[in-house]
Design a protein around this motif. Structure first.
Motif, mmCIF file in Angstrom:
data_model
loop_
_atom_site.group_PDB
_atom_site.id
_atom_site.type_symbol
_atom_site.label_atom_id
_atom_site.label_comp_id
_atom_site.label_asym_id
_atom_site.label_seq_id
_atom_site.Cartn_x
_atom_site.Cartn_y
_atom_site.Cartn_z
ATOM 1 N N UNK A 364 37.038 -32.313 -17.377
ATOM 2 C CA UNK A 364 36.266 -32.936 -16.302
ATOM 3 C C UNK A 364 36.833 -32.424 -14.987
ATOM 4 N N UNK A 365 36.010 -31.716 -14.239
ATOM 5 C CA UNK A 365 36.452 -31.053 -13.010
ATOM 6 C C UNK A 365 35.781 -31.720 -11.819
ATOM 7 N N UNK A 366 36.562 -32.414 -11.008
ATOM 8 C CA UNK A 366 36.032 -33.074 -9.820
ATOM 9 C C UNK A 366 36.410 -32.235 -8.597
ATOM 10 N N UNK A 367 35.384 -31.654 -7.978
ATOM 11 C CA UNK A 367 35.599 -30.779 -6.833
ATOM 12 C C UNK A 367 35.890 -31.623 -5.599
ATOM 13 N N UNK A 368 37.050 -31.452 -5.028
ATOM 14 C CA UNK A 368 37.431 -32.197 -3.838
ATOM 15 C C UNK A 368 37.157 -31.419 -2.569
ATOM 16 N N UNK A 369 37.418 -32.057 -1.430
ATOM 17 C CA UNK A 369 37.227 -31.402 -0.138
ATOM 18 C C UNK A 369 38.104 -30.159 -0.070
ATOM 19 N N UNK A 370 37.510 -29.045 0.261
ATOM 20 C CA UNK A 370 38.252 -27.800 0.372
ATOM 21 C C UNK A 370 38.374 -27.022 -0.927
ATOM 22 N N UNK A 371 37.990 -27.617 -2.057
ATOM 23 C CA UNK A 371 38.038 -26.900 -3.333
ATOM 24 C C UNK A 371 36.875 -25.912 -3.435
ATOM 25 N N UNK A 372 37.085 -24.849 -4.179
ATOM 26 C CA UNK A 372 36.064 -23.819 -4.369
ATOM 27 C C UNK A 372 35.287 -24.110 -5.647
ATOM 28 N N UNK A 373 34.011 -24.394 -5.502
ATOM 29 C CA UNK A 373 33.174 -24.719 -6.665
ATOM 30 C C UNK A 373 32.464 -23.503 -7.233
ATOM 31 N N UNK A 374 32.746 -22.316 -6.724
ATOM 32 C CA UNK A 374 31.966 -21.131 -7.091
ATOM 33 C C UNK A 374 31.944 -20.878 -8.594
ATOM 34 N N UNK A 375 33.118 -20.878 -9.226
ATOM 35 C CA UNK A 375 33.170 -20.592 -10.666
ATOM 36 C C UNK A 375 32.376 -21.618 -11.453
ATOM 37 N N UNK A 376 32.498 -22.883 -11.096
ATOM 38 C CA UNK A 376 31.789 -23.946 -11.784
ATOM 39 C C UNK A 376 30.286 -23.820 -11.606
ATOM 40 N N UNK A 377 29.854 -23.351 -10.447
ATOM 41 C CA UNK A 377 28.438 -23.289 -10.121
ATOM 42 C C UNK A 377 27.764 -21.993 -10.577
ATOM 43 N N UNK A 378 28.549 -21.007 -10.959
ATOM 44 C CA UNK A 378 27.958 -19.712 -11.332
ATOM 45 C C UNK A 378 28.285 -19.273 -12.753
ATOM 46 N N UNK A 379 29.140 -20.003 -13.449
ATOM 47 C CA UNK A 379 29.528 -19.656 -14.816
ATOM 48 C C UNK A 379 28.915 -20.642 -15.800
ATOM 49 N N UNK A 380 28.074 -20.155 -16.684
ATOM 50 C CA UNK A 380 27.582 -21.022 -17.751
ATOM 51 C C UNK A 380 28.676 -21.086 -18.821
ATOM 52 N N UNK A 381 29.449 -22.159 -18.799
ATOM 53 C CA UNK A 381 30.609 -22.228 -19.679
ATOM 54 C C UNK A 381 30.225 -22.339 -21.155
ATOM 55 N N UNK A 382 29.078 -22.945 -21.472
ATOM 56 C CA UNK A 382 28.631 -23.077 -22.857
ATOM 57 C C UNK A 382 29.734 -23.711 -23.712
ATOM 58 N N UNK A 383 30.370 -24.709 -23.150
ATOM 59 C CA UNK A 383 31.508 -25.374 -23.776
ATOM 60 C C UNK A 383 31.650 -26.744 -23.112
ATOM 61 N N UNK A 384 32.469 -27.643 -23.672
ATOM 62 C CA UNK A 384 32.586 -29.002 -23.126
ATOM 63 C C UNK A 384 33.348 -29.061 -21.804
ATOM 64 N N UNK A 385 32.693 -28.607 -20.748
ATOM 65 C CA UNK A 385 33.255 -28.578 -19.396
ATOM 66 C C UNK A 385 32.229 -29.179 -18.455
ATOM 67 N N UNK A 386 32.600 -30.263 -17.778
ATOM 68 C CA UNK A 386 31.692 -30.969 -16.874
ATOM 69 C C UNK A 386 32.296 -31.021 -15.487
ATOM 70 N N UNK A 387 31.492 -30.701 -14.479
ATOM 71 C CA UNK A 387 31.959 -30.720 -13.097
ATOM 72 C C UNK A 387 31.238 -31.760 -12.265
ATOM 73 N N UNK A 388 31.884 -32.189 -11.186
ATOM 74 C CA UNK A 388 31.301 -33.129 -10.235
ATOM 75 C C UNK A 388 31.434 -32.534 -8.840
#
Length: 557
Positions: A364-388
Motif C-alpha cells: 500500500x503506497x500512500x503518496x505524500x506531499x513532495x513524493x514522486x507518483x510517476x512510477x505508480x501512475x505510469x507502471x501497470x504493476x499487474x500485482x497486488x500493489x495499491x497506491x493513494x
C-alpha cells in the motif's frame, strides 16, 4: 482445416448459427466444473479456498452468459429484427446516444439487483443508425473474412474463449487460438467445451510460447491478429523487438502487414468523491477498493491501482484507516502470475516507504506531499500493489480535478472507477454526468467495478477510441459486444452505493435499491465461492430450486 471451415461457416444460415450457439452452451456447461477446478488449482487456490468462486465467474459463467446473449442477437437478426430493437435508448452528454443494455431479462435483474449497464455511442451516431448497423458481420453472414489468430490472455480463463466468439460473430472470421502457456492445463477443457466449433473447422487451438505467436502472426494464411495482453507484446508484434522495432515505430514502418486489434491494460483509477459517509459506508467501500485491487491477486488488466482521494475531505483519514484494515485482512494468496516477483521488487525499489501488508505479500503506497507518483501512475504493476494519491478540493472541483488527473497522468484508457454517495451525486446534478463524459476510458464503473462490465456480455470491452499503432495506449477495437453494435465509444456500469439492508434508504430518497447484501465477487465475501458456483450452475441448467438455495447463501455473505 480452417480454410475449409471458413467456407462452411459462410454457408451457415443465421438460424443454424443460433442452434450452434445452443450446442456450445451445452458443451461449455458440461465442462464448467472441471474448467473452474483446473483454473483455480493452477492459481494455487486449493479446494475449499474462499476465492475459488473467482474462477467460476471469470471462466464458465462469463462464457455462458455471452453465448446466451449472442444467440439472442442472432435469432433477432434471423427474424429480420435489429438486436437493438427491444433496447431503450436516450441521450447522453455531448450529443451522444445511450443504449440501456443491462438488465434485459428478469433473471439479470434478480441476480445483479440494483446494477445497470449502458453503452454510449460516438458523438453524432443517431438512433436509426445504431439500430440499422447492429449486427456487424452477421448482417452479411455469407461474406468471408478469412482466418484470424487470437493470442490468448493468461490471467483470466474466459478471455481467450470470449475473444474467439467475438471474431466469429462480429467479423465472420474463423479462428486459430493460441493459448497462453499459463493456461496449458486448460487446453483439453477448451477442446471439449468448443468441440462444436472445432469439429467443423471453425476453430483450432494450439499451444506454445512467444515464438509460436510470432510465427502465427506473420503466417500467410492469417488475415487478422487479435491480442489480449501488454503494450510491449503488442509493439513487438507490430514493429518487431528491440531497438530495431523502436526505429520502425518512429518511422511508421510496421513489420506486421495485416490488421490487428488488441485489448491492453493500464493504470486504472478509483475516484472517491467526497460525501457524508457512515461508518458502514466507509467499511463497505474500503472492501470494494480492496476487491478492485486484490481480485485474482491483482493480475487483472483493469485492477484498480490508484485511489484518487480528496485532500480536503473531512473523512479522508477515516476512509484511509478503513482501507488499511481491509487491505491487511483480505484473504491471503500468492502472486501467481509470471514475473510477479519482479513487479513487487520494482515497487519496493520505487517506494521504499510503502506499507507491506499480509505478511509482506501486498503493498500500500500512500503518496505524500513532495513524493514522486510517476512510477505508480505510469507502471501497470499487474500485482497486488495499491497506491493513494491526494488531490485538492471537494465537490465538483475535486471531481473535475480527478478526471483531468486520470486522463493526463495515468497510463492507459481501459477502465476507471468512481465511488460516490447518492446525496453527493444528486448535489452535483448535470455536472456529474458531464464529468463522466470527460473521462476518457472505454469502461467506466460508478459504484461498481469495471470487471462487472467485463462480465456483462451486452457491454463492449476495450480502450477508449483514438489509439494508433504508434501509440496503442490500452488497445484498438472492442470485444464482447454481444449486441454487435457499431461505433461504440464506451460502456458504463452503475451500482448501488449501499447493499441490503442499507439500500432500503434508496426507496425514500436518492440512490439505488438492491436486494443483494455484500456482492459475491468481493474478496471479503464469506460465501463468495458457493454463490459464484451457484450462479454459474443456474446459467447452465436454469434450476430455480437450486438457485433459491444459492440466494440464501448470498444473504450470508
Amino acid at each position: 482445416m480452417l480454410e475449409v471451415g471458413q467456407s462452411t461457416w459462410r454457408h451457415l444460415t443465421l438460424a443454424q448459427r443460433a442452434r450452434l450457439l445452443g450446442r456450445l452452451h451445452a458443451t461449455v456447461s458440461a465442462s464448467a466444473e472441471e474448467w473452474a477446478d483446473i483454473a483455480a488449482t493452477s492459481k494455487e487456490l486449493e479446494p475449499g479456498h474462499p476465492l475459488r468462486g473467482e474462477e467460476w465467474l471469470g471462466g464458465p459463467y462469463a462464457v455462458l452468459t455471452a453465448l446466451e446473449a449472442y444467440r439472442t442477437s442472432v435469432r433477432a437478426l434471423a427474424q429480420g429484427e435489429s438486436p437493438l430493437a427491444r433496447v431503450r435508448t436516450d441521450a447522453a452528454p455531448g450529443g451522444r446516444l445511450c443504449a440501456r443494455v443491462f438488465p434485459l431479462t428478469a433473471i439479470d435483474g434478480l441476480l445483479l439487483s440494483g446494477y445497470s449497464g449502458e453503452v454510449w455511442f460516438e458523438p453524432g451516431v443517431t438512433e436509426a443508425e445504431a439500430r440499422r448497423n447492429a449486427g456487424l458481420g452477421q448482417l452479411t453472414p455469407t461474406t468471408p473474412a478469412g482466418v484470424g489468430v487470437v493470442l490468448g490472455a493468461g490471467n483470466v480463463s474466459a478471455i481467450p474463449v470470449l475473444d474467439v466468439l467475438y471474431e466469429l460473430m462480429a467479423s465472420n472470421r474463423v479462428v486459430l487460438l493460441k493459448v497462453n502457456p499459463t493456461q496449458d492445463a486448460l487446453l483439453p477443457v477448451f477442446e471439449r467445451a468448443l468441440a462444436p466449433l472445432i469439429e467443423p473447422g471453425f476453430v483450432r487451438i494450439v499451444r506454445g510460447a512467444g515464438d509460436v505467436g510470432a510465427y502465427l502472426t506473420t503466417h500467410r494464411s492469417i488475415s487478422h491478429v487479435h491480442i489480449t495482453g501488454a503494450t510491449p507484446t503488442f509493439d513487438a508484434i507490430v514493429w518487431g523487438p528491440g531497438a530495431n522495432g523502436e526505429r520502425r515505430r518512429r518511422a511508421n514502418r510496421p513489420l506486421l502487414k495485416k490488421p490487428i486489434t488488441a485489448e491492453l491494460g493500464g493504470v486504472s483509477p478509483i475516484i472517491i468523491v467526497p460525501g457524508e459517509w457512515s461508518t458502514a459506508d466507509l467499511r463497505f467501500h474500503a472492501e470494494h477498493v480492496v476487491t478492485m485491487r486484490l481480485q485474482n491477486s491483482g493480475h487483472n488488466c483493469i485492477a484498480g491501482q490508484i485511489v484518487l482521494l480528496s485532500a480536503d475531505w473531512p473523512q479522508r483519514e477515516a476512509f484511509l484507516d478503513a482501507l488499511r484494515v481491509a487491505y491487511e485482512a483480505a484473504p491471503r494468496r500468492s502472486a501467481w502470475y509470471p514475473r510477479s516477483d519482479e513487479k513487487l521488487q520494482g515497487a519496493a525499489s520505487d517506494y521504499p516507504d510503502a506499507s507491506w501488508c499480509a505478511d509482506g505479500t501486498r503493498a500500500l503506497i500512500e503518496i505524500g506531499a513532495g513524493d514522486d507518483a510517476t512510477a505508480l501512475e505510469t507502471t501497470e504493476y499487474f500485482a497486488p500493489i495499491l497506491g493513494v494519491v491526494s488531490l485538492p478540493g471537494t465537490g465538483q472541483e475535486f471531481l473535475d480535478a480527478a478526471v483531468a488527473h486520470a486522463n493526463e497522468k495515468l497510463t492507459g484508457t481501459l477502465g476507471a472507477n468512481l465511488l460516490i454517495d447518492p446525496a453527493a451525486e444528486a448535489a452535483l446534478g448535470d455536472g456529474f454526468e458531464r464529468a463522466i463524459a470527460d473521462l476518457h476510458y472505454g469502461a467506466i464503473a460508478i459504484n461498481s467495478w469495471t470487471a462487472f462490465g467485463f462480465l456483462i456480455p451486452t457491454l463492449t470491452w476495450g480502450g477508449f477510441p483514438g489509439s494508433t499503432l504508434q501509440n496503442v495506449v490500452s488497445g484498438m477495437g472492442v470485444v464482447h459486444n454481444a449486441l454487435l453494435l457499431d461505433r461504440v465509444e464506451r460502456s458504463l456500469t452503475r451500482g448501488p452505493f449501499r447493499p441490503l439492508p442499507r439500500s432500503v434508504s434508496a426507496l425514500a430518497g436518492p440512490g439505488r435499491f438492491s436486494v443483494l447484501p455484500k456482492p459475491s465477487w468481493f474478496v471479503t465475501s464469506r460465501t463468495g465461492a458457493t454463490v459464484s458456483e451457484g450462479f454459474t450452475r443456474f446459467r447452465m441448467d436454469g434450476n430455480w430450486a437450486r438457485l433459491m438455495g444459492t440466494l440464501v447463501q448470498a444473504f450470508r455473505a
